[in-house]
Write an enzyme that holds these catalytic residues in place. Structure first.
Site, PDB file in Angstrom:
ATOM      1  N   CYS A  20      18.666  24.817-127.365  1.00  0.00           N
ATOM      2  CA  CYS A  20      19.939  25.038-126.673  1.00  0.00           C
ATOM      3  C   CYS A  20      20.042  26.398-125.977  1.00  0.00           C
ATOM      4  O   CYS A  20      20.823  26.537-125.032  1.00  0.00           O
ATOM      5  CB  CYS A  20      21.100  24.886-127.657  1.00  0.00           C
ATOM      6  SG  CYS A  20      21.289  23.193-128.243  1.00  0.00           S
ATOM      7  N   GLN A  21      19.331  27.397-126.451  1.00  0.00           N
ATOM      8  CA  GLN A  21      19.398  28.710-125.809  1.00  0.00           C
ATOM      9  C   GLN A  21      18.713  28.640-124.439  1.00  0.00           C
ATOM     10  O   GLN A  21      17.644  28.040-124.329  1.00  0.00           O
ATOM     11  CB  GLN A  21      18.714  29.759-126.692  1.00  0.00           C
ATOM     12  CG  GLN A  21      18.912  31.182-126.192  1.00  0.00           C
ATOM     13  CD  GLN A  21      18.342  32.211-127.187  1.00  0.00           C
ATOM     14  OE1 GLN A  21      18.734  32.280-128.336  1.00  0.00           O
ATOM     15  NE2 GLN A  21      17.397  33.000-126.731  1.00  0.00           N
ATOM     16  N   PRO A  51       8.719  25.801-126.200  1.00  0.00           N
ATOM     17  CA  PRO A  51       8.430  26.846-125.212  1.00  0.00           C
ATOM     18  C   PRO A  51       8.429  28.283-125.732  1.00  0.00           C
ATOM     19  O   PRO A  51       8.011  29.183-125.013  1.00  0.00           O
ATOM     20  CB  PRO A  51       9.552  26.662-124.177  1.00  0.00           C
ATOM     21  CG  PRO A  51      10.685  26.067-124.933  1.00  0.00           C
ATOM     22  CD  PRO A  51      10.060  25.194-125.979  1.00  0.00           C
ATOM     23  N   GLY A  66       7.956  31.332-129.082  1.00  0.00           N
ATOM     24  CA  GLY A  66       7.243  31.619-130.326  1.00  0.00           C
ATOM     25  C   GLY A  66       8.043  31.180-131.533  1.00  0.00           C
ATOM     26  O   GLY A  66       7.519  30.654-132.507  1.00  0.00           O
ATOM     27  N   GLY A  67       9.344  31.406-131.459  1.00  0.00           N
ATOM     28  CA  GLY A  67      10.252  30.991-132.516  1.00  0.00           C
ATOM     29  C   GLY A  67      11.659  30.945-131.968  1.00  0.00           C
ATOM     30  O   GLY A  67      11.931  31.447-130.874  1.00  0.00           O
ATOM     31  N   MET A  68      12.562  30.330-132.701  1.00  0.00           N
ATOM     32  CA  MET A  68      13.968  30.311-132.317  1.00  0.00           C
ATOM     33  C   MET A  68      14.788  30.419-133.594  1.00  0.00           C
ATOM     34  O   MET A  68      14.590  29.663-134.539  1.00  0.00           O
ATOM     35  CB  MET A  68      14.317  29.045-131.547  1.00  0.00           C
ATOM     36  CG  MET A  68      15.724  29.032-130.968  1.00  0.00           C
ATOM     37  SD  MET A  68      16.163  30.486-129.969  1.00  0.00           S
ATOM     38  CE  MET A  68      14.956  30.398-128.642  1.00  0.00           C
ATOM     39  N   GLU A  69      15.745  31.350-133.564  1.00  0.00           N
ATOM     40  CA  GLU A  69      16.440  31.788-134.761  1.00  0.00           C
ATOM     41  C   GLU A  69      17.626  30.914-135.151  1.00  0.00           C
ATOM     42  O   GLU A  69      18.711  31.410-135.434  1.00  0.00           O
ATOM     43  CB  GLU A  69      16.913  33.242-134.581  1.00  0.00           C
ATOM     44  CG  GLU A  69      17.913  33.469-133.457  1.00  0.00           C
ATOM     45  CD  GLU A  69      17.312  33.669-132.083  1.00  0.00           C
ATOM     46  OE1 GLU A  69      18.050  34.115-131.195  1.00  0.00           O
ATOM     47  OE2 GLU A  69      16.130  33.375-131.890  1.00  0.00           O
ATOM     48  N   HIS A  77      10.304  38.489-137.049  1.00  0.00           N
ATOM     49  CA  HIS A  77      11.268  38.591-135.952  1.00  0.00           C
ATOM     50  C   HIS A  77      12.403  37.589-136.149  1.00  0.00           C
ATOM     51  O   HIS A  77      13.585  37.939-136.021  1.00  0.00           O
ATOM     52  CB  HIS A  77      10.555  38.335-134.620  1.00  0.00           C
ATOM     53  CG  HIS A  77      11.431  38.479-133.422  1.00  0.00           C
ATOM     54  ND1 HIS A  77      11.609  39.682-132.764  1.00  0.00           N
ATOM     55  CD2 HIS A  77      12.189  37.571-132.751  1.00  0.00           C
ATOM     56  CE1 HIS A  77      12.436  39.512-131.752  1.00  0.00           C
ATOM     57  NE2 HIS A  77      12.804  38.234-131.718  1.00  0.00           N
ATOM     58  N   GLU A  78      12.063  36.341-136.465  1.00  0.00           N
ATOM     59  CA  GLU A  78      13.102  35.323-136.621  1.00  0.00           C
ATOM     60  C   GLU A  78      13.949  35.581-137.866  1.00  0.00           C
ATOM     61  O   GLU A  78      15.157  35.321-137.869  1.00  0.00           O
ATOM     62  CB  GLU A  78      12.473  33.926-136.670  1.00  0.00           C
ATOM     63  CG  GLU A  78      11.629  33.567-135.452  1.00  0.00           C
ATOM     64  CD  GLU A  78      12.314  33.832-134.122  1.00  0.00           C
ATOM     65  OE1 GLU A  78      13.545  33.698-134.039  1.00  0.00           O
ATOM     66  OE2 GLU A  78      11.605  34.181-133.156  1.00  0.00           O
ATOM     67  N   HIS A 110      16.518  38.066-136.999  1.00  0.00           N
ATOM     68  CA  HIS A 110      17.610  37.476-136.219  1.00  0.00           C
ATOM     69  C   HIS A 110      18.754  36.974-137.100  1.00  0.00           C
ATOM     70  O   HIS A 110      19.866  36.763-136.603  1.00  0.00           O
ATOM     71  CB  HIS A 110      17.093  36.318-135.366  1.00  0.00           C
ATOM     72  CG  HIS A 110      16.729  36.701-133.965  1.00  0.00           C
ATOM     73  ND1 HIS A 110      17.586  37.414-133.140  1.00  0.00           N
ATOM     74  CD2 HIS A 110      15.617  36.446-133.228  1.00  0.00           C
ATOM     75  CE1 HIS A 110      17.008  37.588-131.963  1.00  0.00           C
ATOM     76  NE2 HIS A 110      15.811  37.017-131.988  1.00  0.00           N
ATOM     77  N   GLU A 170      18.020  41.001-128.989  1.00  0.00           N
ATOM     78  CA  GLU A 170      16.562  41.099-129.074  1.00  0.00           C
ATOM     79  C   GLU A 170      16.049  42.515-129.344  1.00  0.00           C
ATOM     80  O   GLU A 170      15.088  42.686-130.090  1.00  0.00           O
ATOM     81  CB  GLU A 170      15.927  40.528-127.808  1.00  0.00           C
ATOM     82  CG  GLU A 170      16.208  39.043-127.601  1.00  0.00           C
ATOM     83  CD  GLU A 170      15.710  38.163-128.736  1.00  0.00           C
ATOM     84  OE1 GLU A 170      14.920  38.643-129.577  1.00  0.00           O
ATOM     85  OE2 GLU A 170      16.105  36.987-128.781  1.00  0.00           O
ATOM     86  N   ASP A 201      17.751  31.306-117.677  1.00  0.00           N
ATOM     87  CA  ASP A 201      16.341  31.010-117.958  1.00  0.00           C
ATOM     88  C   ASP A 201      15.414  31.836-117.067  1.00  0.00           C
ATOM     89  O   ASP A 201      14.330  32.245-117.484  1.00  0.00           O
ATOM     90  CB  ASP A 201      16.046  29.523-117.744  1.00  0.00           C
ATOM     91  CG  ASP A 201      16.597  28.647-118.858  1.00  0.00           C
ATOM     92  OD1 ASP A 201      16.895  29.169-119.940  1.00  0.00           O
ATOM     93  OD2 ASP A 201      16.744  27.434-118.628  1.00  0.00           O
ATOM     94  N   TYR A 213      13.739  42.631-125.080  1.00  0.00           N
ATOM     95  CA  TYR A 213      13.077  42.896-126.348  1.00  0.00           C
ATOM     96  C   TYR A 213      12.535  44.327-126.396  1.00  0.00           C
ATOM     97  O   TYR A 213      12.880  45.114-127.285  1.00  0.00           O
ATOM     98  CB  TYR A 213      11.908  41.934-126.553  1.00  0.00           C
ATOM     99  CG  TYR A 213      12.259  40.469-126.637  1.00  0.00           C
ATOM    100  CD1 TYR A 213      12.174  39.776-127.841  1.00  0.00           C
ATOM    101  CD2 TYR A 213      12.634  39.743-125.508  1.00  0.00           C
ATOM    102  CE1 TYR A 213      12.468  38.421-127.923  1.00  0.00           C
ATOM    103  CE2 TYR A 213      12.933  38.389-125.586  1.00  0.00           C
ATOM    104  CZ  TYR A 213      12.852  37.732-126.797  1.00  0.00           C
ATOM    105  OH  TYR A 213      13.144  36.396-126.871  1.00  0.00           O
ATOM    106  N   LYS A 241       4.850  32.234-123.348  1.00  0.00           N
ATOM    107  CA  LYS A 241       4.110  33.492-123.440  1.00  0.00           C
ATOM    108  C   LYS A 241       2.650  33.297-123.046  1.00  0.00           C
ATOM    109  O   LYS A 241       2.006  34.222-122.525  1.00  0.00           O
ATOM    110  CB  LYS A 241       4.204  34.030-124.868  1.00  0.00           C
ATOM    111  CG  LYS A 241       3.487  35.348-125.094  1.00  0.00           C
ATOM    112  CD  LYS A 241       3.650  35.828-126.527  1.00  0.00           C
ATOM    113  CE  LYS A 241       3.024  37.195-126.734  1.00  0.00           C
ATOM    114  NZ  LYS A 241       3.176  37.669-128.127  1.00  0.00           N
TER     115      LYS A 241
END
Length: 611
Positions: free
Chosen positions: A132-133, A260, A262-265, A289-290, A293, A312, A369, A377, A559
């Site tokens: 959703c982000q 898409p 590396g991770g999503m929090e 990192h996550e 978050h 970030e 986007d 970051y 990435k």
């Protein structure tokens, strides 16, 4: 203030709670949904509201059980279609109304990626996940789709009985769907206010700690056990630094390769790319990192995407403080050096005068986007590290970060809110803060006005080896041996390759010798492999082109995918091949990845990539 990425006006009303019912239809690739939004009026004589939607079929709208008039306004290119709702009554300031919308998503909903059984690891069942982000939730649920809106939610999700539903919430039971006994309804509750994401998939899980499970497709979960074994230690370290973890469970979901990021929090359920499964723990900083978050991003959230650096930059700072506690200060410094190089690459890619390299960019008429990069970051981290040096060191500045989290917990903030609190917290050091060039840091494109002087202890071996290769003549190549890299950690090997990518391309003879002595083609660590293949393509090694395109398409992490396509496209002989491979694989890519790769290739060549 308003949100340039949303049609909903959160100055007039706010959503406090969602009650969500979803029926997932894999035959048609749609979700049939009903959402009840508990909305609070922020003004008297409140009688109309606007929700964000994108490609939704709206079937009916009601308010407190009474039919409500609604209208879908013209569609915007990336913000979607505003849903204008007129209530059958007026509300006074502070009163609540339950707005119920029955709807259906589109097969092309940008938040949802539908995978056929053939596209999954197990090859037996279809798969669905949501992303959703930043502004895609509106394609899955009609809502006030802005990070300024934080609400609790309850959800029930009906899926075929062979599948399992997981959400960014606490599991609250399951039952056979009373309307169809071939389906199961999974229930979820999220009592902490958030901006949420949902996912439905075929999966199994492995318990890795007292409050953590790893979820993944069948056959993948065992590979994740070693990679995520430090999760509980990271959580405890983060709690020592930032305060209690308020979300209860911390689960990790390893998604299909097309994910898409590396991770999503997502609270309670971090999404992770399978590119983390490298067979070692070198990529555990993504999980750190996550985890970070959970405090900066989920507990305290940027009010609009223009202030994304608040999420970030602070998360990278906390991630590296976790690394400092679990490894060493030298390790934190080493990772910061790598981050600075990532920032240099983003600024180079965008252009040093591009306003999207501002720490606080204007997103008026800009698709968020398109603004995604390492700038929020790493430029954000660089500012926080600079302030740390000015104000008394890591312990002193981490005290501010913890206090900032406590002050703004469960709310959304702007850069001005953050800066005002910084000056309040360090009221005895205002003279130091007044000397910071805030305009240059926040609102000026390009690299930061101050370059931190990081400790190079762990980087010295990488720098030395890089210089040897740069300076080597053909007659010197025999001096390179396998032992050159045997003592380097995975992190250091990544740094070595990153340094080479900042230099003039090596002669083809050099990269061939590097493969001969280091055998980097055999390395499956995605961070190392992506850099190595970019280096080879840049040196015009034709044998590396199919390997680079294979990596660019067999996983979808931006990435890696975007730079690999750009490198091949810049190799004149293989420009058409890069386009051909992209077009052949575009349908299987995630919406965000496919859109940005198309823009990358279009920007670098003639306009033969149609949106």
């Amino acid at each position: 203030m308003s949100d340039p990425c949303s049609f909903s006006s959160f100055t007039r009303c706010v959503t406090k709670h969602l009650n969500l019912s979803l029926h997932v239809d894999f035959d048609r690739n749609v979700i049939r949904g009903k959402v009840e939004l508990t909305v609070e009026a922020l003004e008297d004589r409140f009688s109309a509201l606007t929700l964000d939607t994108r490609d939704l079929k709206i079937i009916s709208v009601s308010a407190n059980g009474q039919a409500a008039c609604f209208n879908l306004s013209p569609k915007h290119s990336f913000k979607g279609t505003p849903l204008e709702i007129t209530l059958p009554f007026d509300l006074s300031r502070g009163q609540h109304v339950i707005v119920e919308v029955t709807y259906e998503t589109s097969p092309s909903a940008t938040a949802l990626q539908w995978l056929t059984p053939a596209q999954t690891a197990g090859k037996k069942h279809p798969y669905l996940f949501s992303q959703c982000q930043a502004h895609h939730c509106r394609s899955m649920v009609p809502c006030q789709d802005s990070p300024s809106i934080k609400h609790t939610y309850y959800a029930q999700v009906s899926v075929p009985k062979d599948l399992v539903a997981v959400m960014s919430a606490v599991r609250d039971g399951q039952e056979v769907d009373p309307q169809d006994n071939s389906r199961i309804i999974y229930r979820f509750r999220q009592p902490v206010s958030l901006c949420y994401s949902c996912l439905i998939l075929t999966c199994e899980y492995l318990k890795i700690g007292p409050r953590s499970r790893v979820w993944s497709e069948e056959g993948v979960v065992d590979k994740a056990e070693k990679e995520f074994s430090e999760t509980e230690n990271m959580l405890k370290t983060a709690e020592d630094l930032a305060g209690p973890y308020v979300w209860g469970q911390y689960d990790i979901l390893v998604l299909p390769p097309s994910f898409p990021y590396g991770g999503m929090e997502n609270p309670c359920l971090t999404f992770a790319t399978p590119t983390l499964l490298a067979g070692d723990k070198s990529l555990s900083n993504v999980i750190a990192h996550e985890i970070a978050h959970s405090w900066t991003g989920n507990l305290v959230t940027n009010k609009t995407w223009e202030h994304f650096w608040l999420n970030e930059g602070h998360t990278v700072y906390l991630e590296r403080m976790i690394g400092r506690c679990m490894e060493s200060e030298q390790f934190r410094q080493f990772k910061a050096m790598g981050g600075w190089k990532d920032l240099q690459e983003s600024v180079y890619t965008f252009g040093a005068n591009n306003p999207l390299t501002n720490l606080v960019p204007s997103l008026q008429d800009v698709d968020p986007d398109d603004a995604f990069s390492s700038v929020p970051y790493e430029k954000g981290f660089a500012l926080l590290y600079h302030l740390e040096e000015l104000l008394g060191g890591p312990e002193v500045f981490m005290g501010f970060v913890k206090s900032y989290i406590q002050m703004f917990a469960y709310s959304s903030v702007t850069t001005e809110d953050w800066k005002n609190y910084l000056f309040t917290y360090f009221k005895d050091k205002v003279d130091i803060l007044n000397k910071v060039d805030w305009n240059a840091w926040m609102f000026t494109p390009g690299m930061p006005p101050v370059k931190p002087q990081y400790d190079t202890t762990l980087a010295d071996a990488c720098i030395a080896l890089c210089q040897r290769w740069i300076k080597a003549k053909d007659q010197d190549l025999s001096s390179f041996k396998e032992c050159d890299v045997k003592t380097l950690s995975s992190h250091q090997l990544i740094e070595f390759l990153s340094l080479l990518l900042q230099e003039v391309p090596l002669p083809l003879t050099h990269v061939k010798k590097m493969q001969e002595v280091y055998n980097l083609n055999a390395c499956m660590n995605s961070e190392i492999r992506s850099r190595w293949l970019r280096l080879c393509v840049r040196s015009k090694w034709e044998e590396a082109v199919p390997l680079a395109l294979k990596m660019a398409t067999e996983q979808g992490r931006m990435k890696f995918t975007r730079p690999l396509f750009r490198e091949v496209f810049n190799f004149d002989k293989y420009r058409d091949e890069a386009v051909r491979v992209f077009l052949a694989n575009r349908a299987a890519m995630h919406y965000v990845t496919a859109g940005l790769v198309a823009k990358d290739l279009k920007k670098r060549g003639k306009a033969f990539i149609k949106k």
